[in-house]
Design a protein around this motif. Structure first.
Motif, mmCIF file in Angstrom:
data_model
loop_
_atom_site.group_PDB
_atom_site.id
_atom_site.type_symbol
_atom_site.label_atom_id
_atom_site.label_comp_id
_atom_site.label_asym_id
_atom_site.label_seq_id
_atom_site.Cartn_x
_atom_site.Cartn_y
_atom_site.Cartn_z
ATOM 1 N N UNK A 1 0.097 23.342 -3.830
ATOM 2 C CA UNK A 1 0.653 21.796 -4.063
ATOM 3 C C UNK A 1 -0.139 20.871 -3.673
ATOM 4 N N UNK B 1 1.180 6.700 -7.026
ATOM 5 C CA UNK B 1 0.040 7.317 -7.467
ATOM 6 C C UNK B 1 0.339 8.775 -7.372
ATOM 7 N N UNK B 2 1.385 9.336 -7.234
ATOM 8 C CA UNK B 2 1.962 10.651 -7.560
ATOM 9 C C UNK B 2 2.536 10.725 -8.820
ATOM 10 N N UNK B 3 2.573 11.803 -9.559
ATOM 11 C CA UNK B 3 3.276 12.014 -10.808
ATOM 12 C C UNK B 3 4.818 12.420 -10.102
ATOM 13 N N UNK B 4 5.894 11.443 -10.425
ATOM 14 C CA UNK B 4 6.828 11.652 -9.813
ATOM 15 C C UNK B 4 7.621 12.933 -9.708
ATOM 16 N N UNK B 5 7.449 14.038 -11.167
ATOM 17 C CA UNK B 5 8.049 14.981 -11.160
ATOM 18 C C UNK B 5 7.622 16.040 -10.155
ATOM 19 N N UNK B 6 6.237 16.075 -9.986
ATOM 20 C CA UNK B 6 5.484 16.798 -9.177
ATOM 21 C C UNK B 6 5.931 16.805 -7.683
ATOM 22 N N UNK B 7 6.253 15.399 -7.341
ATOM 23 C CA UNK B 7 6.253 15.247 -5.823
ATOM 24 C C UNK B 7 7.788 15.569 -5.726
ATOM 25 N N UNK C 1 -6.982 6.800 -1.675
ATOM 26 C CA UNK C 1 -5.696 6.954 -2.090
ATOM 27 C C UNK C 1 -5.335 8.359 -2.390
ATOM 28 N N UNK D 1 -4.467 10.601 -12.484
ATOM 29 C CA UNK D 1 -3.772 9.275 -12.659
ATOM 30 C C UNK D 1 -4.654 8.167 -12.160
ATOM 31 N N UNK E 1 2.255 1.658 -3.493
ATOM 32 C CA UNK E 1 1.132 2.240 -4.399
ATOM 33 C C UNK E 1 0.777 3.658 -4.206
ATOM 34 N N UNK E 2 0.959 4.150 -2.865
ATOM 35 C CA UNK E 2 0.705 5.446 -2.432
ATOM 36 C C UNK E 2 1.716 6.545 -3.021
ATOM 37 N N UNK F 1 0.609 -1.201 -0.022
ATOM 38 C CA UNK F 1 0.193 0.025 0.175
ATOM 39 C C UNK F 1 0.908 1.314 0.024
ATOM 40 N N UNK G 1 8.245 19.517 -5.370
ATOM 41 C CA UNK G 1 7.783 19.868 -3.971
ATOM 42 C C UNK G 1 8.936 19.599 -2.971
ATOM 43 N N UNK G 2 9.274 18.531 -2.734
ATOM 44 C CA UNK G 2 10.247 18.126 -1.942
ATOM 45 C C UNK G 2 11.425 18.971 -1.872
ATOM 46 N N UNK H 1 5.221 16.075 4.124
ATOM 47 C CA UNK H 1 6.199 16.700 3.879
ATOM 48 C C UNK H 1 6.187 17.987 4.133
ATOM 49 N N UNK I 1 5.638 25.314 -5.927
ATOM 50 C CA UNK I 1 6.590 24.561 -5.364
ATOM 51 C C UNK I 1 7.847 25.635 -4.792
ATOM 52 N N UNK J 1 2.631 24.586 -10.884
ATOM 53 C CA UNK J 1 3.188 23.723 -10.085
ATOM 54 C C UNK J 1 4.380 24.230 -9.832
#
Lengths: 286, 336
Positions: free
Chosen positions: B305, A129-135, B15, B316, A125-126, A122, A138-139, B26, B297, B293
């Motif tokens: 965000x 379910x983010x588009x990698x580039x956006x996460x 989800x 998605x 999966x969590x 899980x 942000x980080x 975060x 950010x 975005x």
């Protein structure tokens, strides 16, 4: 192949070798060349990468400055050589650490099954379910700019695909007789995983790792291009493209770092394709 | 069937909400401080201003309370207020989304329109020059950094040859069409504004090619591999043995089976195009979600965000669901 197609004419040994190892060889050559450049950059570069010479701003490529100079009069060729260090370091460390962590999560899940497996999947999966580039954006923005911070931001989004693959591979191995035998012998789970399951399941992981390094290099350069990667004046390819992106007349500033990224990523992709062909003979016929 | 859809939808909703929790955590565990990012240095050095500002945005409340407020708003269809633009996040997203949807859709059509035929040709004429060319095109597409490709295209076709328009969705002096859908291609047509349509279309050419480049590569490779896989199946041999024309065999038997994995990839690729337009939009000054975005950010505008995360992850998950459903339609074996 289907029988209705005529068999190919017998090829010479050399042609066969070329077909089988050619692209992978070229890829390995490109990657090796860049590794050497990265290692020996201080000896190869004609100028220090941060040497500012404002009297020589934006000079086109010449015998003195092979790839010209940028807006601060720094030698683009020297910066390009030093840039290989950051890109290789970032690409390889993101994929290596991400693969290690993802594999651990996936294999432990597959081996433990039940609640542990469900919880770990899980979690995977969590993140997936983010588009990698956006996460990652942000980080990276939240952590502040810097090579290490950007690598950490990428790691957070990088491991899940390895977890998925490793779990699938380990599940296949889990039901094999030799694992049963190891269990019957009373070996500890850590030893069974580490000494028996991992070595047998590692092939596809190696392919994904190789193909993924190019991906990681592009992503890192992209974050850097957006100003979320290295701290200036560090020489890094993505940042160098950003510095030259308004300079259409002085095309050399942005063009060469981009070509460098393209070549190193092509290298890793060729190599990855080749490794896949060796490890999976079925893919070779495709 | 219906039950599967409902279960999946419920799962997707859970989800998506969990995803906002992740972003929220975060946002509150990392060192970056939106106060410092928003207020100037002088204002940030005054403790009273900072405290007032924190209170205004609810940043002085305990974490769980902040998140509960977000969830309560969410239940009412309110994604909160962007710290940077001072407007409701949903309004911001609604304003920027059409530009991205238009760009990503054109890029998607381009990727399928080039990738599938190229992949088919590469498989049918395997090991020929067509195959080699397809391989080179897809490898270069996959290996090019988008932001650099965008620069090169602009430098060559706008700066150098001057046959393409510059960045942006329209000519700088042109008026945008009356907003109906927000998609300029459709809005200009609805207004009967042919010049506007032509302008909007011309501005879409370079960015959509750049955005599509990597996806063209992926689609080509997947189509080729799936075609080869299908061509080795027994039913293909049977068709050939019956003396069917090769063309018929390929189009009637091989292609439908080969397209199944392409559909899966295509769905994911479309979602990725929507999310991955950040670089393309930055270089082409495209006023879309990607740039929004990035700006959010960079400003540590976490309400924005979180809103984007929610919208994008829902997209998605929905795309994934649609892909799984279309699977059942394309492949009777899955339907049982």
């Amino acid at each position: 192949m289907s029988a209705s197609i005529a068999l190919p004419a017998p090829r010479s040994r050399r042609a066969r070798l070329w077909r089988r190892y050619g692209l992978a060889g070229i890829g390995a050559g490109i990657v090796l060349a860049w590794v050497l450049v990265a290692v020996f950059a201080p000896w190869l570069a004609p100028y220090p990468p941060d040497f500012v010479d404002v009297t020589n701003r934006l000079k086109p490529p010449s015998a003195l400055h092979w790839l010209g100079t940028d807006a601060l009069g720094r030698d683009c060729f020297s910066r390009l050589l030093f840039g290989a260090r950051i890109s290789l370091l970032a690409g390889i460390s993101v994929v290596a650490l991400g693969a290690a962590f993802g594999t651990l999560v996936g294999m432990v899940g597959a081996y433990a099954r039940g609640f542990v497996d469900a919880a770990l999947m899980r979690l995977t999966d969590l993140v997936l379910c983010f588009p990698p580039i956006i996460l990652a954006l942000a980080i990276a923005a939240a952590l502040g700019i810097g090579t290490t911070n950007t690598i950490i931001a990428m790691l957070v989004v990088w491991w899940p695909k390895f977890a998925r693959l490793a779990r699938a591979l380990a599940l296949v191995q889990r039901s094999q007789d030799y694992v049963e035998a190891a269990v019957v012998l009373g070996l500890k789970p850590a030893r069974i995983l580490g000494r028996h399951i991992v070595p047998n399941a590692i092939g596809p992981l190696v392919v994904l790792v190789t193909l993924d390094i190019g991906n990681a290099i592009i992503t890192f350069a992209g974050l850097s291009f957006l100003g979320l990667g290295v701290v200036p004046p560090t020489a890094e390819w993505g940042a160098m493209v950003a510095e030259g992106r308004e300079l259409v007349e002085q095309w050399w500033v942005a063009t060469f770092p981009g070509l460098a990224i393209l070549s190193i990523v092509l290298g890793f992709n060729f190599l990855g394709d080749g490794v896949r062909d060796w490890l999976d003979p079925k893919a070779r016929s495709r | 069937m219906l039950r599967t859809v409902v279960t999946r939808l419920a799962g997707a909703a859970v989800m998506a909400v969990l995803a906002t929790l992740v972003v929220f955590l975060i946002a509150n565990t990392v060192p970056g401080d939106p106060v410092l990012a928003q207020l100037g240095d002088i204002a940030a050095s005054n403790p009273a201003t900072v405290a007032e500002w924190r209170a205004k945005w609810g940043l002085d409340l305990p974490l769980w309370e902040q998140y509960l407020i977000f969830l309560r708003g969410l239940a009412q269809g309110d994604l909160g207020t962007s710290i940077a633009s001072q407007r409701p996040v949903l309004e911001d997203i609604a304003q920027y989304a059409p530009a991205t949807v238009e760009l990503a859709s054109i890029a998607f059509v381009l990727a399928l329109g080039i990738g599938i035929p190229l992949g088919i040709a590469a498989a049918v004429w395997r090991d020929s020059w067509v195959d080699a060319m397809a391989r080179v095109v897809s490898l270069i597409g996959v290996s090019s950094p988008t932001f650099w490709l965008a620069f090169i295209m602009l430098a060559i076709f706008y700066g150098g040859l001057q046959i393409a328009p510059g960045p942006g969705r329209l000519d700088p002096i042109a008026f945008p069409p009356d907003e109906v859908t927000g998609l300029f291609l459709i809005d200009t047509l609805l207004a009967g504004d042919w010049d506007g349509f032509h302008d909007a279309a011309a501005h879409l050419v370079l960015p959509s090619i750049v955005l599509a480049a990597a996806t063209i590569g992926l689609i080509t490779r997947t189509t080729r591999a799936a075609m080869l896989e299908a061509m080795g199946q027994d039913y293909v041999r049977v068709s050939r043995a019956k003396g069917m024309r090769e063309r018929y065999t390929i189009l009637r038997h091989v292609l439908p089976n080969a397209l199944i994995p392409v559909v899966t990839l295509g769905g994911l690729a479309y979602a990725n195009l929507l999310a991955g337009a950040v670089m393309t939009e930055t270089v082409f000054s495209w006023p879309g979600l990607g740039r929004y975005t990035f700006r959010s950010a960079a400003a540590l505008d976490f309400p924005a965000i979180m809103g984007i995360t929610l919208v994008v992850s829902v997209t998605y998950l929905l795309v994934n669901l649609l892909v799984d459903l279309s699977y059942a339609m394309l492949d009777p074996r899955v339907r049982r």
